[in-house]
Motif scaffolding. Structure first.
Motif, PDB file in Angstrom:
ATOM      1  N   ASP A   1       0.823  -1.202   0.000  1.00 17.95           N
ATOM      2  CA  ASP A   1       0.000   0.000   0.000  1.00 17.95           C
ATOM      3  C   ASP A   1       0.863   1.260   0.000  1.00 17.95           C
ATOM      4  O   ASP A   1       0.652   2.188  -0.783  1.00 17.95           O
ATOM      5  CB  ASP A   1      -0.917  -0.020   1.222  1.00 17.95           C
ATOM      6  CG  ASP A   1      -1.921   1.126   1.217  1.00 17.95           C
ATOM      7  OD1 ASP A   1      -2.016   1.832   0.191  1.00 17.95           O
ATOM      8  OD2 ASP A   1      -2.607   1.329   2.236  1.00 17.95           O
ATOM      9  N   LYS A   2       1.864   1.274   0.876  1.00 16.83           N
ATOM     10  CA  LYS A   2       2.688   2.474   0.986  1.00 16.83           C
ATOM     11  C   LYS A   2       3.623   2.635  -0.209  1.00 16.83           C
ATOM     12  O   LYS A   2       3.979   3.761  -0.580  1.00 16.83           O
ATOM     13  CB  LYS A   2       3.465   2.457   2.299  1.00 16.83           C
ATOM     14  CG  LYS A   2       2.568   2.651   3.520  1.00 16.83           C
ATOM     15  CD  LYS A   2       3.342   2.830   4.788  1.00 16.83           C
ATOM     16  CE  LYS A   2       2.398   3.074   5.976  1.00 16.83           C
ATOM     17  NZ  LYS A   2       1.642   4.333   5.817  1.00 16.83           N
ATOM     18  N   LEU A   3       4.041   1.531  -0.839  1.00 18.47           N
ATOM     19  CA  LEU A   3       4.832   1.641  -2.061  1.00 18.47           C
ATOM     20  C   LEU A   3       4.040   2.360  -3.153  1.00 18.47           C
ATOM     21  O   LEU A   3       4.569   3.212  -3.873  1.00 18.47           O
ATOM     22  CB  LEU A   3       5.251   0.251  -2.547  1.00 18.47           C
ATOM     23  CG  LEU A   3       6.357  -0.462  -1.780  1.00 18.47           C
ATOM     24  CD1 LEU A   3       6.584  -1.849  -2.362  1.00 18.47           C
ATOM     25  CD2 LEU A   3       7.658   0.336  -1.802  1.00 18.47           C
ATOM     26  N   VAL A   4       2.752   2.007  -3.252  1.00 19.26           N
ATOM     27  CA  VAL A   4       1.897   2.639  -4.260  1.00 19.26           C
ATOM     28  C   VAL A   4       1.525   4.053  -3.837  1.00 19.26           C
ATOM     29  O   VAL A   4       1.479   4.976  -4.660  1.00 19.26           O
ATOM     30  CB  VAL A   4       0.637   1.784  -4.498  1.00 19.26           C
ATOM     31  CG1 VAL A   4      -0.344   2.497  -5.418  1.00 19.26           C
ATOM     32  CG2 VAL A   4       1.020   0.434  -5.100  1.00 19.26           C
ATOM     33  N   ARG A   5       1.286   4.250  -2.537  1.00 17.92           N
ATOM     34  CA  ARG A   5       0.921   5.583  -2.026  1.00 17.92           C
ATOM     35  C   ARG A   5       1.968   6.618  -2.381  1.00 17.92           C
ATOM     36  O   ARG A   5       1.642   7.755  -2.764  1.00 17.92           O
ATOM     37  CB  ARG A   5       0.737   5.513  -0.515  1.00 17.92           C
ATOM     38  CG  ARG A   5       0.476   6.844   0.173  1.00 17.92           C
ATOM     39  CD  ARG A   5       1.052   6.862   1.573  1.00 17.92           C
ATOM     40  NE  ARG A   5       2.507   6.740   1.571  1.00 17.92           N
ATOM     41  CZ  ARG A   5       3.250   6.677   2.664  1.00 17.92           C
ATOM     42  NH1 ARG A   5       2.674   6.687   3.850  1.00 17.92           N
ATOM     43  NH2 ARG A   5       4.566   6.578   2.585  1.00 17.92           N
ATOM     44  N   ASP A   6       3.236   6.269  -2.275  1.00 15.72           N
ATOM     45  CA  ASP A   6       4.314   7.230  -2.503  1.00 15.72           C
ATOM     46  C   ASP A   6       4.470   7.603  -3.973  1.00 15.72           C
ATOM     47  O   ASP A   6       5.268   8.488  -4.308  1.00 15.72           O
ATOM     48  CB  ASP A   6       5.642   6.671  -1.975  1.00 15.72           C
ATOM     49  CG  ASP A   6       5.676   6.641  -0.448  1.00 15.72           C
ATOM     50  OD1 ASP A   6       4.795   7.273   0.162  1.00 15.72           O
ATOM     51  OD2 ASP A   6       6.566   5.982   0.120  1.00 15.72           O
ATOM     52  N   LEU A   7       3.724   6.927  -4.858  1.00 14.38           N
ATOM     53  CA  LEU A   7       3.757   7.307  -6.265  1.00 14.38           C
ATOM     54  C   LEU A   7       2.958   8.588  -6.523  1.00 14.38           C
ATOM     55  O   LEU A   7       3.233   9.306  -7.482  1.00 14.38           O
ATOM     56  CB  LEU A   7       3.174   6.183  -7.129  1.00 14.38           C
ATOM     57  CG  LEU A   7       4.004   4.908  -7.260  1.00 14.38           C
ATOM     58  CD1 LEU A   7       3.167   3.807  -7.894  1.00 14.38           C
ATOM     59  CD2 LEU A   7       5.244   5.178  -8.096  1.00 14.38           C
ATOM     60  N   GLU A   8       1.977   8.865  -5.666  1.00  9.58           N
ATOM     61  CA  GLU A   8       1.072   9.984  -5.928  1.00  9.58           C
ATOM     62  C   GLU A   8       1.790  11.330  -5.998  1.00  9.58           C
ATOM     63  O   GLU A   8       1.546  12.108  -6.932  1.00  9.58           O
ATOM     64  CB  GLU A   8      -0.030  10.020  -4.872  1.00  9.58           C
ATOM     65  CG  GLU A   8      -1.139  11.000  -5.197  1.00  9.58           C
ATOM     66  CD  GLU A   8      -2.376  10.785  -4.335  1.00  9.58           C
ATOM     67  OE1 GLU A   8      -3.361  11.492  -4.557  1.00  9.58           O
ATOM     68  OE2 GLU A   8      -2.324   9.916  -3.440  1.00  9.58           O
ATOM     69  N   PRO A   9       2.703  11.664  -5.056  1.00  8.44           N
ATOM     70  CA  PRO A   9       3.414  12.944  -5.198  1.00  8.44           C
ATOM     71  C   PRO A   9       4.247  13.034  -6.471  1.00  8.44           C
ATOM     72  O   PRO A   9       4.383  14.115  -7.056  1.00  8.44           O
ATOM     73  CB  PRO A   9       4.310  12.992  -3.946  1.00  8.44           C
ATOM     74  CG  PRO A   9       3.675  12.058  -2.970  1.00  8.44           C
ATOM     75  CD  PRO A   9       3.060  10.977  -3.788  1.00  8.44           C
TER      76      PRO A   9
END
Length: 342
Positions: free
Chosen positions: A166-174
Motif C-alpha cells: 500500500d505504501k509503495l503505491v501511495r508514494d507514487l502519488e506525489p
C-alpha cells in the motif's frame, strides 16, 4: 529469545542489515542484531528483516543462513528488477518497485529528485525478508518501521505485506502530481518560453511517464497475483486492502497515460508554434526582398556598362530616379500591408 532483544528499533547499525524486527502482535516490534537474527526460529515470532541487496553480508545470510531454497536465494540476490510474484511452496517470491528519495539526514546536500527502485522480498507465514540496493531510500519502509516503533504498525504477516504494498503505491502519488504540475507549466511556456528548453523538458517528461508505466503495469499484475493467492496467512482484510491498492495503482496508470497523451498534444502544439514562427520570419524576409526589388532592378539597369543609358548628361536624372524608386517602394509597401504580409 525475546528477553535479549534491544528495546529500540536500530537502523543500519550493522553492515548489510538495515533492521531486523520481531512483531509483538500488538502493533509494535523489537529489534534484533545480526547475531540474534542468525539464531531466529519461526516459533520465536513473526519477523521482518530488511537488508542491503548488494552487500556481502546480505549475500552470506541469504545464501547460507536464511534457510531459503537455492532457487529462491538466487532470485532474491539477482539483478532482475521487473515486478513479479512467484509462489514457492508456502511462500511468495516478490519483486516490486518503490519510490526512492534522499534520506532526511542528507536532504540538504541532495536534490529532491525521486525514482523507482526495486524491492526484492520473500514472505511466508512467519517472516518477511526485504532487500533493496545500498544508496537507495524507500520512504514506505521507513514509515512502517516508525509506525512499529510507536506501537501502531501491523500485527501479523499478511497485514505487514499489505501495508508495504500500500505504501509503495501511495508514494507514487506525489511523483505523478509533480509531473502533472510540470505539464501545466510547460503548457504556459509553449507560447512565451524558449522553444528549445520546452522541447527538451517535454521529451524528458514523456520518457519518464513511459518508464514509470513500464514498471507499474506489471506491478499491478503482481499485486493481483498476491490478492488471489490462497496462502493461509493472507486474511480477508489483507486481500481487501490489496484490492484497494490495485485499484489505486490502476488509477495511477491511467493518470500516466493521460500525462503521456498531454505531452504528445503539447509537442504537437509546440511544433505548430515553431512552424508559425518560421512562417512569420519567412514572410518578413519575403516582404523585405519585395521592398528591395524595385531599387535593385533600377540600379541594375542603370549600372550596365553599355551605351544609350538615358540621363547620362542630365543633371536632374539622379533626382528623378530616386523619386521613382521611392514612389515604387512606397507603393510596394502598401500592397504588402494590404495582403497582410506585414
Amino acid at each position: 529469545m525475546q528477553e535479549h532483544l534491544k528495546p529500540t528499533l536500530a537502523y543500519g547499525e550493522e553492515p548489510g542489515l538495515r533492521f531486523a524486527l520481531l512483531l509483538d502482535g500488538q502493533g509494535g516490534g523489537k529489534a534484533l542484531t545480526m547475531a540474534q537474527l542468525c539464531e531466529w526460529q519461526p516459533e520465536d515470532g513473526i519477523g521482518w528483516f530488511h537488508f542491503e541487496h548488494n552487500h556481502p553480508a546480505t549475500t552470506d545470510w541469504v545464501s547460507t543462513k536464511g534457510g531459503f531454497d537455492p532457487l529462491v536465494a538466487e532470485a532474491l540476490l539477482a539483478e532482475d528488477s521487473r515486478p513479479r510474484v512467484e509462489p514457492v511452496d508456502s511462500g511468495l517470491l516478490i519483486i516490486l518497485r518503490g519510490v526512492c528519495a534522499t534520506p532526511p539526514e542528507e536532504a540538504e546536500n541532495h536534490s529532491p529528485e525521486v525514482d523507482l527502485v526495486p524491492l526484492h522480498a520473500w514472505v511466508d507465514e512467519r517472516r518477511l525478508v526485504t532487500l533493496r540496493d545500498s544508496g537507495h531510500y524507500i520512504t514506505a519502509l521507513r514509515d512502517i518501521r516508525v509506525a512499529l516503533e510507536k506501537g501502531k504498525g501491523p500485527k501479523q504477516i499478511g497485514e505487514l505485506l499489505a501495508m508495504v504494498s500500500d505504501k509503495l503505491v501511495r508514494d507514487l502519488e506525489p511523483v505523478l502530481d509533480a509531473m502533472d504540475e510540470e505539464v501545466d507549466e510547460l503548457d504556459e511556456l509553449i507560447f512565451q518560453g524558449d522553444a528549445g528548453e520546452v522541447r527538451q523538458r517535454l521529451k524528458l517528461l514523456r520518457r519518464r511517464s513511459v518508464q514509470l508505466r513500464r514498471y507499474l503495469a506489471p506491478q499491478r499484475d503482481a499485486l493481483s497475483r498476491i490478492e488471489h493467492d490462497d496462502a493461509p496467512w493472507l486474511k480477508k482484510p489483507d486481500k481487501l486492502r490489496f484490492r484497494e491498492v490495485i485499484d489505486k495503482l490502476m488509477r495511477f496508470i491511467e493518470y500516466l497515460d493521460a500525462i503521456r497523451d498531454r505531452t504528445g498534444i503539447l509537442h504537437d502544439d509546440l511544433s505548430t508554434v515553431i512552424g508559425e514562427r518560421i512562417a512569420r520570419s519567412s514572410n518578413r524576409l519575403a516582404a523585405l526582398a519585395a521592398l528591395l526589388l524595385p531599387p535593385s532592378v533600377v540600379a541594375g539597369l542603370f549600372g550596365m556598362n553599355v551605351g544609350g543609358i538615358p540621363g547620362v548628361h542630365d543633371t536632374w536624372a539622379f533626382v528623378v530616379i530616386v523619386a521613382f524608386v521611392s514612389i515604387t517602394s512606397i507603393a510596394t509597401l502598401m500592397v504588402l500591408k494590404r495582403i497582410n504580409w506585414l
